[in-house]
Design an enzyme around this catalytic site. Sequence first.
Site, PDB file in Angstrom:
ATOM      1  CG  ASP A 190      -8.852 -11.034   7.118  1.00 21.19           C
ATOM      2  OD1 ASP A 190      -8.311 -12.115   6.843  1.00 21.19           O
ATOM      3  OD2 ASP A 190      -8.761 -10.025   6.397  1.00 21.19           O
ATOM      4  CG  HIS A 197      -1.767  -1.004   1.571  1.00 25.89           C
ATOM      5  ND1 HIS A 197      -1.370  -2.145   2.189  1.00 25.89           N
ATOM      6  CD2 HIS A 197      -3.099  -1.129   1.357  1.00 25.89           C
ATOM      7  CE1 HIS A 197      -2.414  -2.942   2.349  1.00 25.89           C
ATOM      8  NE2 HIS A 197      -3.480  -2.361   1.851  1.00 25.89           N
ATOM      9  CG  ASP A 224      -4.537 -10.716  -1.258  1.00 21.43           C
ATOM     10  OD1 ASP A 224      -3.688 -10.651  -2.169  1.00 21.43           O
ATOM     11  OD2 ASP A 224      -4.939  -9.726  -0.618  1.00 21.43           O
TER      12      ASP A 224
HETATM   13  C1  XLS Z   1      -7.736  -6.760   4.271  1.00 22.65           C
HETATM   14  C2  XLS Z   1      -7.282  -6.923   2.912  1.00 22.65           C
HETATM   15  C3  XLS Z   1      -6.150  -5.987   2.502  1.00 22.65           C
HETATM   16  C4  XLS Z   1      -6.001  -5.937   1.003  1.00 22.65           C
HETATM   17  C5  XLS Z   1      -5.171  -4.795   0.509  1.00 22.65           C
HETATM   18  O1  XLS Z   1      -8.423  -7.611   4.825  1.00 22.65           O
HETATM   19  O2  XLS Z   1      -6.943  -8.257   2.693  1.00 22.65           O
HETATM   20  O3  XLS Z   1      -4.969  -6.364   3.123  1.00 22.65           O
HETATM   21  O4  XLS Z   1      -5.471  -7.116   0.501  1.00 22.65           O
HETATM   22  O5  XLS Z   1      -5.641  -3.586   0.916  1.00 22.65           O
HETATM   23 NI    NI Z   2      -5.980  -9.048   1.007  1.00 26.37          NI
HETATM   24 NI    NI Z   3      -7.769  -9.641   4.266  1.00 27.41          NI
END
Ligand code: XLS
Ligand code: NI
Ligand code: NI
Length: 461
Positions: A332, A126, A321
């Site tokens: 999460d 980021h 991801d």
């Molecule tokens: C959050 C997201 C974040 C995105 C990128 O839960 O996974 O990390 O991948 O902003």
């Molecule tokens: Ni993510």
């Molecule tokens: Ni995430």
Amino acid sequence: MSSFAPTSSDSANSGASYADFDKDDAVFFKGIEKIPYKPDAGPSESLVYKHYNPSQVVRGKTMEEWLRFSVCFWHTFRGTGADPFGFPTLVRPWDDGSNTMENARRRLRAGFEFFQKLGVKYWTFHDRDVAPEGSNLSESNQNLDKIVELAQELQAKTGVKLLWATCNLFAHPRYMNGASTNPDAHVFAYAAAQVKKGLDVALKLGAENFVFWGGREGFHSLLNTNVRAELDHMATFFRLAIAYKKKIGFNGVFLIEPKPKEPTKHQYDYDAMTVIAFLRTYGLEKEIKLNIEPNHTTLAGHSYEHDVVMASAYNMLGSVDSNTGSPDLGWDTDQFPMDVKNATLLMKVLLRQGGLQPGGLNFDCKVRRESTDLKDMFISHIGAMDTFARALKCAAKIFDEEVISKQVEERYKTFQSGIGAKIESGDTTLEELEEYVLQNGEPSQISGQQEHFENMLNYYL
Ligand code: XLS
Ligand code: NI
Ligand code: NI
């Protein structure tokens, strides 16, 4: 930084000062060399790959080409181990915890040493992970420019490339009510300005994709929210970003990352099918694909592989991801994916669609706050990479032998001829189907054989 500063349990860097890491030849991970492939290594040998052999060819492509691993900067180089109940636990000897440019440079240089030693060819970040936010937009942009210069240098020197960049439109207090869906146009404008700069940076660093994750795009209460206006604004935001991307000649793929909740109670990008419906509703489906994070998928109440399967079925799967959660928890946890069965279900989809390029498998994962050694940063990534390498081999065998796919095909064979073929082509009517049933009576029962399919999958694991 908290007032409570833990000491590292790691001895490799004992005695080093922060300034030692400013030197050009500084070594950040002392005592750890490039991770080798060693298939005969025993269970407790941890700084080796037992399955990931980048040059090994599987179904016409190397493992490296299939897997396209990427390390995320935010968890691995900005994570502190702090949680809502506890102070930071992770001590990185080069990181003094300050928001200075010197610290930002050290972290980045540590990052590239890590990517190289691990043998991963991509990274993600980021804007605000790599460079400190300044007191106004111009200052933030200047900080970012300076760090991007260093990133450019490090990328050129190491050959590590940028899988994707993204803008942090959720951490700063100005975004508490949303970024592109904020009820205040001023905040919308700020988010737009930040994305403009993010796209300039992505272009400069040759990013292959650009991600939008809308952690604050949603609502906590419908009482104070005009959902239709907010979704219209979000679509406008994407249209503006697409226009700018084209204007500057940035060819990376735009990706939306769905997530149902956390930090916001309800997020508009709930899951894959919700995002696909949003994109189609606003005519954006040709310009934007999806970055699926299975941990978000399970938060949405689906199984691990569900959104990867759904996005791929509609040719909308752009990247993954590849972190996982604890299915017994409701948040999460960003754990490293270590489950061979889940990874195989994912790799099955990737093989079928011919890979993920220009997307990849980004480790949006963090070591547990109790995993405090520098070595744990490596062990976690190595374990996850080995999991996916094993999964790739399992999935390739499933493909080569075609046993499962043939039996799935068999379940649908009635659509190949007769009345089924007419339904398939859409060339029938309710009257004709009624006539068919009057002639043919009750369909005979056909077993779904779920347990048989589960047994077949286990055979390959
Ligand atoms: C959050 C997201 C974040 C995105 C990128 O839960 O996974 O990390 O991948 O902003
Ligand atoms: Ni993510
Ligand atoms: Ni995430």
